[in-house]
Design an enzyme around this catalytic site. Structure first.
Site, PDB file in Angstrom:
ATOM      1  CB  SER A 114      -1.148  -0.050   1.251  1.00 45.61           C
ATOM      2  OG  SER A 114      -1.731  -1.117   1.162  1.00 45.61           O
ATOM      3  CG  ASP A 160      -4.576  -0.655   0.400  1.00 45.14           C
ATOM      4  OD1 ASP A 160      -4.999  -1.611   1.347  1.00 45.14           O
ATOM      5  OD2 ASP A 160      -4.508  -0.731  -0.707  1.00 45.14           O
TER       6      ASP A 160
END
Length: 447
Positions: A114, A160
């Site tokens: 991420s 995320d």
């Protein structure tokens, strides 16, 4: 755990790792505040591997080239996303000035950790401080960052960004998306630690040919097909499998899995075949599922809707199972650390198998890396992130983490002639860490 299910509205269970992205920035200082294109954003990366940029994040033209696929996504576009997202969410800003940001990161790009979402979140926070925007909660920051990342063409959910903004040290974070974003801590076993390893194959999910966006479209086609085959009359406000289940009053995920397996057509199918089943033209179907974000090659198919739905629903069940077992262990207080690690590890292994077989988002390097972890003594391991490259994460007994790292290094990295000095770049241990925050700088020397 909970891969590729956030954009279907199901709960996910991430942790934040110790690696991070830091931004030092300010307004003025020789940075012009505006031009005919709007405010100026000057971005410098502390690494010489990335070019600096002087861009206009609030102009429609900046992201239009990405939407039209006339240029690839650059690293600084994620900074522009965060700045634009903060501007859109703030409503009104007293003094809109140009920003000058310097970025430094320890998260490997395109690794499934991420990094892009972390960069978006950090940039939005930096802009909020630079423009003196107050009153936005961490939840609101997470939501605005999930929404604005779509400017670069990523059709994701919000896991995320929620993990980046809301994670707490020492616990996993159960993230729910309906009826609105909410989080709750999940206590992990005392001896639980995680080892993250990079399979050395990169994947860039914002690219139009990347199968990430294809999976989103396949899931939306599955939603439309289930909506029609179940005879549902309710208007779909969001094409997600969780909304289909709620509309059909199906709360049991195992029951929903059986229904989806029965009602959805056999894989593979083409867009034309799906359109026929839905009594739509291909053009209408593409518009319904926002397929215009895909390349023509991707639109030509084939599509696998039954397998994709099977992964999403079964993965949602695995998240529930993981959380329930953690809660049971925490409340019982009976020890049994090895037993609970083994049980949770088995859930992670099943998650990887589903990602590999039903969502087809693993790759041979990830599969090999997961096998290396299991041979080394990890309780469980799975790919993490969007997939098609990037990292695997292993659940390990904290007393064994260095031994497991050594064994995986020997079995996976040494056979690829990776230099020992790069060891920390490719494999490292981590515990659940806290999310994004501001750090005070006592003194700054003007550049």
């Amino acid at each position: 755990i909970g891969e590729h299910i956030d954009y279907h509205g199901y709960d996910v269970l991430p942790i934040a790792i110790g690696n991070d992205i830091m931004i030092v920035g300010g307004c003025g200082g020789g940075c012009p505040s505006s031009s005919e294109h709007g405010i100026v954003l000057e971005v410098v990366n502390a690494s010489d591997n990335y070019p600096s940029a002087r861009i206009f994040p609030l102009s429609e033209e900046h992201f239009e080239e990405i939407r039209l696929k006339t240029r690839p996504v650059a690293w600084y576009d994620y900074v522009a996303c965060g700045v634009k997202g903060l501007y859109e969410a703030a409503g009104s800003i007293k003094e809109l000035r140009g920003l000058r940001l310097v970025v430094h990161g320890t998260i490997s790009p395109a690794s499934g950790l991420s990094s892009s979402s972390a960069l978006v979140c950090a940039s939005a926070l930096a802009a909020s401080r630079g423009w003196d925007v107050v009153g936005l909660s961490q939840d609101e920051f997470a939501s605005l960052c999930a929404n604005c990342e779509r400017h670069v063409g990523t059709m994701g959910g919000g896991m995320d960004q929620a993990a980046s903004m809301l994670s707490e040290k020492g616990v996993a974070l159960r993230v729910s998306f309906t009826p609105k974003l909410s989080v709750s801590p999940v206590t992990l076993p005392l001896r639980a630690a995680f080892v993250v390893a990079n399979c050395m194959s990169e994947s860039h999910k914002a690219e139009s040919d990347n199968p990430f966006n294809v999976r989103v479209v396949e899931g939306r086609i599955a939603c439309l097909l289930l909506h029609k085959s179940l005879g549902l009359k309710s208007q779909l406000t969001h094409l997600s499998l969780s909304q289909i289940a709620r509309s059909a009053n199906i709360s049991d995920l195992q029951k929903f899995l059986a229904i989806a397996s029965d009602k959805l057509p056999e894989d593979p199918i083409t867009l034309a075949q799906a359109a026929d089943l839905l009594d739509l033209s291909v053009a209408q179907l593409v518009e319904e599922v926002q397929g215009s974000r895909l390349s023509q090659r991707a639109l030509d198919g084939p599509f696998h809707v039954k397998k994709r739905a099977r992964h999403v629903i079964s993965e949602a069940h695995r998240v529930r199972e993981f959380c329930q077992e953690c809660s049971r262990h925490s409340s019982s207080g009976d020890g049994g650390e090895q037993d609970i690690l083994t049980l949770l590890g088995a859930v992670m292994i099943r998650s990887h198998e589903s990602c590999r077989d039903d969502y087809s988002c693993s790759c041979k390097e990830l599969d090999e890396l997961v096998d290396c972890f299991l041979h080394a003594g990890a309780a469980g391991a799975r790919m993490t992130g969007a997939g098609w490259g990037g990292c695997a994460v292993a659940l390990v007994d904290s007393a064994m983490q260095e031994e497991i790292i050594d064994k995986v290094w020997e079995r996976f990295y040494k056979t690829r002639n990776v230099d020992e000095k790069d060891r920390g770049r490719f494999i490292f241990s981590t515990l659940p860490s806290e999310g994004a925050n501001f750090l005070p700088i006592k003194s700054v020397e003007t550049v």
